[in-house]
Design a protein around this motif. Sequence first.
Motif, PDB file in Angstrom:
ATOM      1  N   LEU A 154      43.389  36.936  30.396  1.00  0.00           N
ATOM      2  CA  LEU A 154      42.214  36.497  29.646  1.00  0.00           C
ATOM      3  C   LEU A 154      41.067  36.165  30.599  1.00  0.00           C
ATOM      4  O   LEU A 154      39.919  36.547  30.370  1.00  0.00           O
ATOM      5  CB  LEU A 154      42.566  35.272  28.786  1.00  0.00           C
ATOM      6  N   ALA A 155      41.385  35.433  31.669  1.00  0.00           N
ATOM      7  CA  ALA A 155      40.354  35.065  32.635  1.00  0.00           C
ATOM      8  C   ALA A 155      39.720  36.310  33.209  1.00  0.00           C
ATOM      9  O   ALA A 155      38.499  36.405  33.361  1.00  0.00           O
ATOM     10  CB  ALA A 155      40.958  34.210  33.746  1.00  0.00           C
ATOM     11  N   CYS A 156      40.545  37.289  33.491  1.00  0.00           N
ATOM     12  CA  CYS A 156      40.048  38.535  34.060  1.00  0.00           C
ATOM     13  C   CYS A 156      39.153  39.260  33.065  1.00  0.00           C
ATOM     14  O   CYS A 156      38.098  39.791  33.407  1.00  0.00           O
ATOM     15  CB  CYS A 156      41.233  39.395  34.456  1.00  0.00           C
ATOM     16  N   MET A 157      39.548  39.258  31.779  1.00  0.00           N
ATOM     17  CA  MET A 157      38.726  39.898  30.749  1.00  0.00           C
ATOM     18  C   MET A 157      37.367  39.211  30.628  1.00  0.00           C
ATOM     19  O   MET A 157      36.343  39.855  30.432  1.00  0.00           O
ATOM     20  CB  MET A 157      39.428  39.816  29.389  1.00  0.00           C
ATOM     21  N   MET A 158      37.375  37.899  30.739  1.00  0.00           N
ATOM     22  CA  MET A 158      36.137  37.136  30.564  1.00  0.00           C
ATOM     23  C   MET A 158      35.153  37.388  31.686  1.00  0.00           C
ATOM     24  O   MET A 158      33.969  37.601  31.481  1.00  0.00           O
ATOM     25  CB  MET A 158      36.446  35.639  30.557  1.00  0.00           C
ATOM     26  N   VAL A 159      35.645  37.269  32.908  1.00  0.00           N
ATOM     27  CA  VAL A 159      34.764  37.261  34.063  1.00  0.00           C
ATOM     28  C   VAL A 159      34.593  38.653  34.641  1.00  0.00           C
ATOM     29  O   VAL A 159      33.631  38.930  35.350  1.00  0.00           O
ATOM     30  CB  VAL A 159      35.324  36.301  35.140  1.00  0.00           C
ATOM     31  N   GLY A 160      35.534  39.550  34.341  1.00  0.00           N
ATOM     32  CA  GLY A 160      35.443  40.889  34.892  1.00  0.00           C
ATOM     33  C   GLY A 160      35.999  40.972  36.299  1.00  0.00           C
ATOM     34  O   GLY A 160      35.820  41.963  36.988  1.00  0.00           O
TER      35      GLY A 160
END
Lengths: 504, 303
Positions: free
Chosen positions: A229-235
């Motif tokens: 999720l963190a990766c999806m949010m921040v890219g």
Amino acid sequence: MPAIQMLGITKRFDPVLANDHVDFSLEPGEIHALLGENGAGKTTLMRILYGLYHADEGEILVDGQLAHITSPKEAITLGIGMVAQHFTLVPSLSVAENVVLGYTRGLGFDPLAAQQNVAEAAARFGIKTDPAALVRHLSVGERQRIEILKALYRNARVLIMDEPTSVLVPQEVNVLFETLERLRAAGLSVIFISHKLNEVMAVCDRITVLRQGRVVGTVDKTETSQAELACMMVGRETFGVVRHGEHPQGQVRLRLDHLNALDNKGLPALKQVSLEVQAGEILCIAGVSGNGQAELARVLAGTLKPAEGRILVEDQDLTGSDPSRFLAAGVGRIPEERHEGTIGELSVAENMVLERLDDFTRNGLLDRNLIRRHGEQLIAEYQIKAQPTDRMRTLSGGNIQKVVLARALSGKPRFLVASQPTRGLDVGATEYVRSKLLEQRDQGVAVLLISEDLDEVLALADRIAVIYEGRIVGVIPTQEASLEQLGLMMSGACPQGAARGGNS
Amino acid sequence: MEVLLIGLLAATLRVATPLILGTLGELFAERAGILNLGIEGTMFCGAFVGFVVGGATGNLWFGVLAAIVSGIFAGLLMGLMSVRLGVSQHVSGLGITLLLTGLSLFGFRLIYGEPRIPPSIQPFTKLSILGQVPILGEILGQYALTYIALALVPVCWWVLYRTNFGLQIRAVGENPEAADAAGVNVFLTRYLALAIAGGLMAAGGAFLSLAQLGAFTYGIIAGRGWVCIALIIFANWQPVRVLWGALLFGGVFALQLRLQTLGLKLPYEAFLALPYLVTIAALAVAGRNATYPAALLKAYKRE
Ligand SMILES: Nc1ncnc2c1ncn2[C@@H]1O[C@H](COP(=O)(O)OP(=O)(O)OP(=O)(O)O)[C@@H](O)[C@H]1O
Ligand SMILES: [Mg+2]
């Protein structure tokens, strides 16, 4: 059939594209999280659903029916309720008046009958409240429950909650989650916005992630992880910050000497507080909010005069001085309530120089060009998504916090007070603010950090002072601290930390 | 001494009447979040329209009614400027005062030309309540409008605190965002509050021309509208305290009239200034803990 479907929603605030063809759907009886960085467009999307903004493009279906929602009144009729990021309650009115406001029929208004109705509704939904109390006198958690009650009283089937937990203490978060579970069991749908991934994973069924106004994806809780999720949010992947090295014994920048202070109601809020903060260290005040942290921050800003005791900043006695003397003495501050630290009607650049107008005055007049250039420079340096001329109130929560941070640090403080500096910030921004605080520490600034997020406390602090009911119950070096021990001290159950004394 | 006191009390009620009406009007506007500086002009317009219509129809109550209607329009105009168009409330209020004063004077010239003595009519007669009873009869022998004004104090309290409309007014004046989110039509509520406000203000003006003076002069309002703006702060936006404020000002005003006749060796302007000085002093004391409606002066826009 989905309870809500938003199709191709686009909303532009020139020059920002806040929502870019967003598709979103909400099933009956689900808790659906909306995730995204600060300024990703979450609040905008929800304000469109609630009729506070009008989408430039796209349509909304409620229970499969095309709906034109042009005002909150229409949203309410369609069974949509919203608990906003900033509460929309009238402080001078009672709880009952706030709940029934705008949802009454006929001419007469009977306060007692209204209180009766609201008490019944509160009992039915299992929400504790005193209908006769003035909202002005309620705590943040209580106000939020009134907002929920307000929506439920209007027969909401869909409840929008915009960052409900960012203002709550851990116990209140648990109460909120219990309420949400109960609502879900009753068939209501909830849209839940939060920056805290662990909360999202704890209560939500599905998660939609927004980035720069676009939907990155919708995932099932069971099929994802916090890291994804963190990766999806921040890219990109996020790692968190680390504190390097132990700080050398530094010169004492701030000394509090047996400080007593009263709160707004005239009750003792700080009791015999003695502390020292050295150059190059971060001292954390840990504690459940409401134990005197707000008053401590106000005392150190000069807006609350202590009843007894002394405040020494680098051997300069500032007891009872004005805020301007504190600023002049090199005290920087990041206030807890960012809307009180900024002026919504002024521009970003103007807000950035508020604390040191003298430096931007030439021949008795403000130097507009200089202020604008200063604003541009800070906006670039702190990666704030705004123009220098934007009105402060149009910024997203995270960007407001960055402005406050930039202002405090651009004054080159020698002693910095930061209250809850990462509250309401997304993963990336949180990381950024924390790294900035550590940078200040490494440059030899004395930092007093007030926080109730224990992860933050353990990651940043050199020493931890635990506050409980206005008293410092113990100061411990971070290496010796454990979560359990801090938790116990914060609940007032573990006095042994106090044996170590207030001046380690 | 006794005669003096009776006269004083009777005059107090009379002087207070337009102030009660005007301040109650301003109360509605400000509780909804709009500072209506159009009050002075609205009262002037009310005095003029009431005088003309009352004189032309021969029925003074028609005059009062026409004045109220003109006041409602003045309030709606204020709404158009400050609520709809979001013009600064100071600017739109002062603009309305200038506009209505100018229009009324223009109308006056058209109808009466430039008479050397102000035109007059047969004003309202005082009611004779307990007319035979010596002291009380004299004090209570007031115009019907005075009694109406006094009765409006509890009525306004009731509207504000015991009707849904009143709840909406209070909410809109404190936090329009919250009211909007709760489903209240902020704009409509503010328009209605301003209409009521205008009607009350104009009725206060009509009292002067149709009852107290029975004539229309250029200086008929003489700053009473501005006094109302001060009284509302003194009253802390509470209807009942409006009454006390108006009576205090009325009392001092009536007193200075009587002091003038005592033949003290002071310029009469000193006496005239007395009620205003008392107002300032009372404001300085009461105004310090004034709790302004939080949204006063702020235009509401939804983007
Ligand atoms: N009324 C407005 N006028 C101009 N720009 C706006 C307005 N409201 C929002 N924006 C802009 O739209 C973008 C999206 O803002 P929004 O408040 O929806 O973000 P968010 O995802 O809720 O962020 P946060 O997590 O910080 O609350 C931001 O760039 C913001 O500056
Ligand atoms: Mg938001």
